[in-house]
Design an enzyme around this catalytic site. Sequence first.
Site, PDB file in Angstrom:
ATOM      1  N   CYS A 119       0.692  -1.298   0.046  1.00  0.00           N
ATOM      2  CA  CYS A 119       0.011  -0.100   0.031  1.00  0.00           C
ATOM      3  C   CYS A 119       0.942   1.088  -0.147  1.00  0.00           C
ATOM      4  O   CYS A 119       0.399   2.342  -0.455  1.00  0.00           O
ATOM      5  CB  CYS A 119      -0.977   0.072   1.113  1.00  0.00           C
ATOM      6  SG  CYS A 119      -2.132  -1.376   1.425  1.00  0.00           S
ATOM      7  N   HIS A 125      -3.969   7.198   0.968  1.00  0.00           N
ATOM      8  CA  HIS A 125      -4.125   5.857   0.376  1.00  0.00           C
ATOM      9  C   HIS A 125      -5.507   5.461   0.751  1.00  0.00           C
ATOM     10  O   HIS A 125      -5.991   5.455   2.056  1.00  0.00           O
ATOM     11  CB  HIS A 125      -2.959   4.827   0.949  1.00  0.00           C
ATOM     12  CG  HIS A 125      -3.430   3.289   0.858  1.00  0.00           C
ATOM     13  ND1 HIS A 125      -3.767   2.759  -0.266  1.00  0.00           N
ATOM     14  CD2 HIS A 125      -3.451   2.374   1.575  1.00  0.00           C
ATOM     15  CE1 HIS A 125      -4.128   1.701  -0.152  1.00  0.00           C
ATOM     16  NE2 HIS A 125      -3.761   1.278   0.984  1.00  0.00           N
ATOM     17  N   ASN A 138     -10.015  -1.100  -2.388  1.00  0.00           N
ATOM     18  CA  ASN A 138      -8.684  -0.717  -1.861  1.00  0.00           C
ATOM     19  C   ASN A 138      -7.629  -1.083  -2.963  1.00  0.00           C
ATOM     20  O   ASN A 138      -7.690  -2.438  -2.999  1.00  0.00           O
ATOM     21  CB  ASN A 138      -8.287  -1.331  -0.516  1.00  0.00           C
ATOM     22  CG  ASN A 138      -6.898  -1.115  -0.160  1.00  0.00           C
ATOM     23  OD1 ASN A 138      -5.891  -0.760  -0.890  1.00  0.00           O
ATOM     24  ND2 ASN A 138      -6.535  -1.162   1.319  1.00  0.00           N
TER      25      ASN A 138
END
Length: 335
Positions: free
Chosen positions: A115, A262, A292
């Site tokens: 991530c 993020h 995500n």
Amino acid sequence: MYSSKISGVGHYVPENVVTNDDLSKVMETNDAWIQERTGIKERRHIKEGDGNNTSVMGAKASKMAMQRAGVTPQDIDLIIFATLSPDMYFPGGGVQLQELLQMNTVPALDVRNQCSGFVYSLSVADQFIKTGMYKNVLVVGSENHSGGLDFTSRGRSVSVIFGDGAGAVVVSRNHRETGGILSTHLHSEGKHKDELALQGPSTGHWVPELLANNPQEDIPYFPYMNGPFVFKHAVVRFSEVIQEGLLANNINSEDIDMLIPHQANLRISQFIQKKMQLPDSKVFNNIQKYGNTTAASIPIALSEAWEQGKIKEGDLVVLAAFGSGFTWGSAIIRW
Ligand code: UT7
């Protein structure tokens, strides 16, 4: 010393929309749970036959970013490709992208920081521009999660969260006196490596060993996430690393024009927003549409925010990420 700036942004997501209701047909989950815990309404999944994979999606996003930056593949001096879902174990996505975009023998570097992959890659690009070694670096984040998730009820706490897509930016030498990428801040804490991980197949967890030592249903070739543990660390580290960036530039949170976190979980973004006392107009979220997308999430969000006119020249833009490793980081940018 030179400075760098983001000169073009682009993104690509597969057309195939998968809603929460679609997922509830194949596993024990429901729209209310997913929306309440994560804010996600739908995500995109590559569909068999649509021609997409991690490098192809990366190439599509890159073309858009290069076009908006006003550069051609021949102007690019370095590719940095961030992904946790490469098409092959090796070589990485960078060389595949180079082939797809016919970029001669330009170097290609793969970054494996999940991530935080995009923020780490942006930082590497910034350093190469600052030294004067390169003028244009293509930074790509692309993920094909749907190809590697457990879509049975056993995998529901992970598989409802992640989606496919790609984002890219061109980082170029900044010809203005001021502005551009002001600073980047990177961290890691490997003692938590097992809390969000895909263990095998790998040299540490090779296929014959996995098959011999695990009941079929426990073979760890699907990602594992200790959700509540990751959540607790995420909210602390996101806030810390944003503050670190603000302090380094002698600015405070009121100076931020746009925060792009993020897209891990809408609840995490909201927590940070509240802690930093930022109005809705200064925080960009699109996890509702895409889930995500790990390394792709920030460049997809950047590209959409820019398209919607929410990032303008002179704006102070803050990027921040946290994820598997644990790794985390931030970037402070004067657009
Ligand atoms: O991007 C990289 C970093 N990743 C993150 O930042 C993710 C951080 N963590 C999270 O976002 C949250 O922890 C999750 C969204 C993953 C999970 O939310 P949670 O509120 O922490 O739920 P939980 O894991 O504590 O699970 C609560 C309950 C459990 O049932 P019991 O034990 O209370 O009966 C789960 O089995 O929810 C159940 N559950 C589900 N129910 C319906 C787990 N997944 C699902 C599901 N649908 N998909």
